[in-house]
Every structure is written in C-alpha cells, then in structure tokens.
Write a protein that holds these residues in place. Structure first.
Motif, mmCIF file in Angstrom:
data_model
loop_
_atom_site.group_PDB
_atom_site.id
_atom_site.type_symbol
_atom_site.label_atom_id
_atom_site.label_comp_id
_atom_site.label_asym_id
_atom_site.label_seq_id
_atom_site.Cartn_x
_atom_site.Cartn_y
_atom_site.Cartn_z
ATOM 1 N N ARG A 159 23.787 -10.441 11.537
ATOM 2 C CA ARG A 159 22.891 -9.895 10.387
ATOM 3 C C ARG A 159 22.767 -8.175 9.886
ATOM 4 N N ALA A 160 23.518 -7.800 10.756
ATOM 5 C CA ALA A 160 24.279 -6.243 10.407
ATOM 6 C C ALA A 160 24.666 -6.060 8.499
ATOM 7 N N GLU A 161 26.048 -7.099 9.558
ATOM 8 C CA GLU A 161 26.900 -7.046 7.466
ATOM 9 C C GLU A 161 25.940 -7.606 6.146
ATOM 10 N N LEU A 162 25.295 -8.908 6.600
ATOM 11 C CA LEU A 162 24.225 -9.208 5.834
ATOM 12 C C LEU A 162 23.305 -7.447 5.054
ATOM 13 N N ALA A 163 22.568 -7.257 5.880
ATOM 14 C CA ALA A 163 21.821 -5.692 6.165
ATOM 15 C C ALA A 163 22.767 -5.230 4.908
ATOM 16 N N PHE A 164 23.962 -4.102 4.962
ATOM 17 C CA PHE A 164 24.444 -3.161 4.964
ATOM 18 C C PHE A 164 24.643 -4.013 3.640
ATOM 19 N N GLU A 165 24.899 -5.014 3.216
ATOM 20 C CA GLU A 165 25.368 -5.824 2.101
ATOM 21 C C GLU A 165 24.077 -5.700 0.739
ATOM 22 N N VAL A 166 23.151 -6.131 1.190
ATOM 23 C CA VAL A 166 21.730 -6.498 0.655
ATOM 24 C C VAL A 166 21.557 -4.618 0.051
ATOM 25 N N ALA A 167 21.337 -3.781 1.118
ATOM 26 C CA ALA A 167 20.914 -2.203 1.095
ATOM 27 C C ALA A 167 22.238 -1.899 -0.354
ATOM 28 N N LYS A 168 23.180 -2.263 -0.864
ATOM 29 C CA LYS A 168 24.493 -1.829 -1.622
ATOM 30 C C LYS A 168 23.964 -2.384 -3.428
ATOM 31 N N GLN A 169 22.915 -3.332 -3.171
ATOM 32 C CA GLN A 169 22.140 -4.406 -3.856
ATOM 33 C C GLN A 169 21.196 -4.309 -5.175
ATOM 34 N N VAL A 170 20.539 -2.660 -4.481
ATOM 35 C CA VAL A 170 19.536 -2.418 -5.337
ATOM 36 C C VAL A 170 18.993 -2.545 -6.824
ATOM 37 N N ILE A 182 16.909 -12.868 4.745
ATOM 38 C CA ILE A 182 17.508 -12.208 6.011
ATOM 39 C C ILE A 182 17.585 -11.845 7.184
ATOM 40 N N GLU A 183 16.107 -11.749 7.093
ATOM 41 C CA GLU A 183 15.022 -11.704 8.205
ATOM 42 C C GLU A 183 14.880 -12.966 8.787
ATOM 43 N N LEU A 184 14.973 -13.394 7.895
ATOM 44 C CA LEU A 184 14.106 -15.362 8.603
ATOM 45 C C LEU A 184 15.695 -16.151 9.247
ATOM 46 N N ALA A 185 16.618 -15.925 8.889
ATOM 47 C CA ALA A 185 17.903 -16.253 8.683
ATOM 48 C C ALA A 185 18.286 -16.551 9.770
ATOM 49 N N ASP A 186 18.792 -17.677 10.875
ATOM 50 C CA ASP A 186 19.241 -17.734 11.951
ATOM 51 C C ASP A 186 20.340 -18.689 12.557
ATOM 52 N N HIS A 187 21.189 -18.229 13.046
ATOM 53 C CA HIS A 187 21.894 -18.644 13.542
ATOM 54 C C HIS A 187 21.967 -19.964 14.343
ATOM 55 N N PRO A 192 21.503 -27.969 7.757
ATOM 56 C CA PRO A 192 20.444 -27.584 6.002
ATOM 57 C C PRO A 192 19.574 -28.058 5.801
ATOM 58 N N MET A 193 19.693 -29.152 6.347
ATOM 59 C CA MET A 193 18.088 -29.773 6.398
ATOM 60 C C MET A 193 16.960 -29.006 7.526
ATOM 61 N N GLU A 194 17.891 -28.776 8.631
ATOM 62 C CA GLU A 194 16.933 -28.339 9.762
ATOM 63 C C GLU A 194 16.231 -27.039 9.646
ATOM 64 N N SER A 195 17.275 -25.855 8.643
ATOM 65 C CA SER A 195 16.809 -24.548 8.005
ATOM 66 C C SER A 195 15.774 -24.613 6.357
ATOM 67 N N ARG A 196 16.086 -25.483 6.181
ATOM 68 C CA ARG A 196 14.755 -26.340 4.714
ATOM 69 C C ARG A 196 13.481 -26.552 5.531
ATOM 70 N N THR A 197 13.530 -27.279 6.027
ATOM 71 C CA THR A 197 12.094 -27.683 7.204
ATOM 72 C C THR A 197 11.977 -26.455 8.094
ATOM 73 N N ARG A 198 12.293 -25.142 8.389
ATOM 74 C CA ARG A 198 12.290 -24.341 9.174
ATOM 75 C C ARG A 198 11.440 -23.254 7.544
ATOM 76 N N LEU A 199 11.816 -22.863 6.796
ATOM 77 C CA LEU A 199 11.196 -22.616 6.142
ATOM 78 C C LEU A 199 9.628 -23.366 5.620
ATOM 79 N N GLN A 200 9.930 -24.114 5.353
ATOM 80 C CA GLN A 200 8.812 -25.390 5.047
ATOM 81 C C GLN A 200 7.632 -24.354 5.960
ATOM 82 N N CYS A 201 7.534 -24.990 7.186
ATOM 83 C CA CYS A 201 6.875 -24.377 7.926
ATOM 84 C C CYS A 201 6.568 -22.855 7.271
#
Length: 292
Positions: A159-170, A182-187, A192-201
């Motif tokens: 998550r730290a690598e993702l946060a560092f990268e997204v900070a560069k893309q202002v 990125i805050e909602l992502a969970d390893h 993928p369908m479990e991820s999509r189901t979780r976001l709908q919730c």
C-alpha cells in the motif's frame, strides 16, 4: 513454417511481419494461409500462427513491429497482464507512444513517463507495478479498479508503494478515484468478483465487510467470502464454476449448515446481481443489521 521465418518468429515472441514472410513465401501463399486461418493477423502487417496464444508479450511485440519502432513499452491493463494482476478480459493492447493507432485493438497512450518507471518483465518493457496499478485505478470503472488493486496487493505490491505513486500523479484524470480505492484495497480478496461484491456493499452504505472471514464452528474452521462479525452475517459470491454441478451441494451445504447452527446468517450474490442488481443482496443485509 519455413526455417528463416521460424527463426524470426522465435525471436519475436511468436509473431512475424509480412515483409519477413515474403523472404520465403509469395503474397498468394500468405493470403492462402490467412484465408485458411492458419495464420492470424495481430496488427497491421504482423501475424501469428493460429495455435500461438495472444499473450501480452506477443501483442506488445506485434504492436512494436507494426509501428516500425525499435522500442515500445506496455502500460495500463496490458502492463497489468504482464505483472499478473489484470482482471479484465478485453484483449486490448495498451502501449506508450506518440503515433496514432490504426487498430481499435491497439491503444496508444501519450502519457509522460520517467525511465525509472519502466522495467523489464517477461522479456517485455512495461510500466512498473506501482505505476501500472495506479494507472488502472485511475481509469478503469470503480469495480474493476478495486479488483485490480486488491490483486496487485495480493501479488506483493505494498500500500505504501501505491500511495507513493499516486502522490506523484497530482492533476491526472481519475486520481481522486485512485486515492479513494487504494484506501479500500485489501490483499485478502481471493477473486476479482469478491472485490467487486465488496465494493457494491460499501457503495450501498453498509459497514465495510471483512474479506475471507474465518469462523470456528463445531465442525471446524470455516471461511466466508465477506462477513460482518458484529452481526454474524456472511455474504458468499456464487461463481458459475465453483458453485454448480452435483459436487457443489456436497461442498457448500454442510459448511453453511454449521454456520447457521452457530448463529450466522448467510446471504448470496451472483454476477448479474453484482453488476446490475446489487440491492438484491445489500438490502436484505441492511434489514438484517437493523433487526439485529
């Protein structure tokens, strides 16, 4: 395939150009093999054998040859394929460059790129994993974006690598979405369908569900795709492959019986619900929480 063309093919991830074909074949022979579907055109002037799968490395090399470039880098979902966290099935090929593509299946992006954001993977040059994941998170629809981020974390990205990268893309399109997801992502998401189901919730306003909830029952340790421990409510995604056929009941029924006996209420979602009617599972869960 004749020897010289076979050598070109083997050096080029399984593709060859019309110009290379004409070293050993006539134009008529080329057309005949394409008409018989022995050879398949990948992009303008570039072919593969029908039995050769169109891997991302093959498609990127075909794009490079078609565009006549000495160097070409994969990006977006094609780079995600190379890194092993693509969740899409569209078979579009995304590359970085300045030329206009003549194929609807080849998307050329004119993004700014620092050489340090490129790496060699599976023999192809591509944007690195963090840059790739954030690019997809910015531009894909929300469900696909979260599924990509979940899988990227599962493949070892932090998550730290993702946060560092997204900070560069202002200032880049879709950055706000990427920051949120990125805050909602969970390893812990296992598909993928479990991820999509979780976001709908989450988008329905439910408390954030926990992925892969472990519940110890009198019959042993059980896992639920998504769950809310406080309410002892679980949500299972039913895929057509795992939850079908005569063996499905043997797998699922005893597990769910023990969960019910131990006070859990299990709800279910399938692909049509997730994509088109999420209220079919979010509303019953909401009502059960209110009753609880």
């Amino acid at each position: 395939m004749r020897s010289e063309l076979g050598q070109f093919r083997d050096k080029q991830f399984g593709v060859f150009t019309a110009q290379q074909v004409r070293r050993e074949y006539t134009r008529a022979e080329l057309r005949a093999r394409v008409d018989r579907q022995e050879w398949v055109r990948v992009f303008q002037g570039v072919y593969r054998e029908a039995a050769m799968p169109p891997t991302p490395a093959l498609r990127v090399e075909a794009a490079r040859l078609s565009m006549g470039l000495p160097f070409l880098a994969a990006c977006y979902d094609t780079a995600a394929e190379l890194h092993g966290f693509s969740v899409l099935d569209d078979q579009l090929t995304h590359v970085l460059g300045g030329q206009v593509s003549r194929s609807r299946r080849l998307i050329v992006h004119r993004d700014r790129i620092d050489p340090t954001e490129l790496e060699l993977i599976q023999g192809s040059v591509a944007t690195n994993a963090a840059r790739t994941a954030v690019d997809v998170a910015r531009t894909a629809n929300r469900m696909d974006a979260l599924a990509t981020l979940d899988l990227a974390l599962r493949r070892g990205l932090s998550r730290a690598e993702l946060a560092f990268e997204v900070a560069k893309q202002v200032g880049r399109r879709g950055r706000r979405q990427a920051v949120e997801l990125i805050e909602l992502a969970d390893h812990r998401a296992e598909s993928p369908m479990e991820s999509r189901t979780r976001l709908q919730c989450i988008d329905a306003g439910l408390p954030h569900p926990e992925p892969q909830v472990e519940v110890r029952t009198r019959d042993g340790l059980r896992r639920i795709d998504l769950g809310w421990r406080h309410w002892r409510i679980g949500l299972e995604y039913h895929s057509a492959t795992w939850h079908s056929g005569p063996a499905a009941a043997l797998r699922d029924n005893p597990r769910h019986n023990w969960l019910t006996t131990d006070g859990w209420t299990i709800y279910y979602a399938d692909a049509p619900d997730v994509y088109h009617h999420p209220d079919h599972f979010t509303e019953p869960i909401r009502h059960a929480m209110y009753r609880g």
